[in-house]
Scaffold this motif. Structure first.
Motif: not given
Length: 102
Positions: A75-102
């Motif tokens: 469910k889209v609960a508002g504005d969709i905002n995709v962001y990059q989570k803080p990077k951990i060295p030697f790992f691929q970047p991880k991403f999060g999302i706001k404005g969406i509910q399960a």
């Protein structure tokens, strides 16, 4: 309205990558009260657009030529905002999302 954070946009822009948002189910089992439940949370993956097989199962949003595939079960609960989570060295970047509910 759809917005992608600058770090996330720089990671995918120009590489034919897209964001795919689906449901992650986590089972929680508690022996103390015999409580069993499933928790659903949105999960973001970065894939090539050709790796998204069942495109009819997703709502497609676009921001500066970057596509965001959101599962129709979410469910889209508002504005969709995709962001990059803080990077951990030697790992691929991880991403999060706001404005969406399960």
């Amino acid at each position: 309205m759809v917005k992608i954070d600058d770090k996330a946009l720089n990671y995918v822009h120009g590489k034919n990558l897209c964001f795919v948002v689906s449901i992650k189910k986590t089972s929680i089992n508690c022996d103390c009260g015999n409580c069993n439940t499933d928790v659903k949370t949105p999960k973001v993956k970065v894939l090539f657009e050709t790796e998204v097989w069942d495109k009819e199962l997703y709502d497609i949003y676009k921001y500066q030529d970057v596509k965001i595939f959101v599962s129709k079960d979410l469910k889209v609960a508002g504005d969709i905002n995709v962001y990059q989570k803080p990077k951990i060295p030697f790992f691929q970047p991880k991403f999060g999302i706001k404005g969406i509910q399960a």
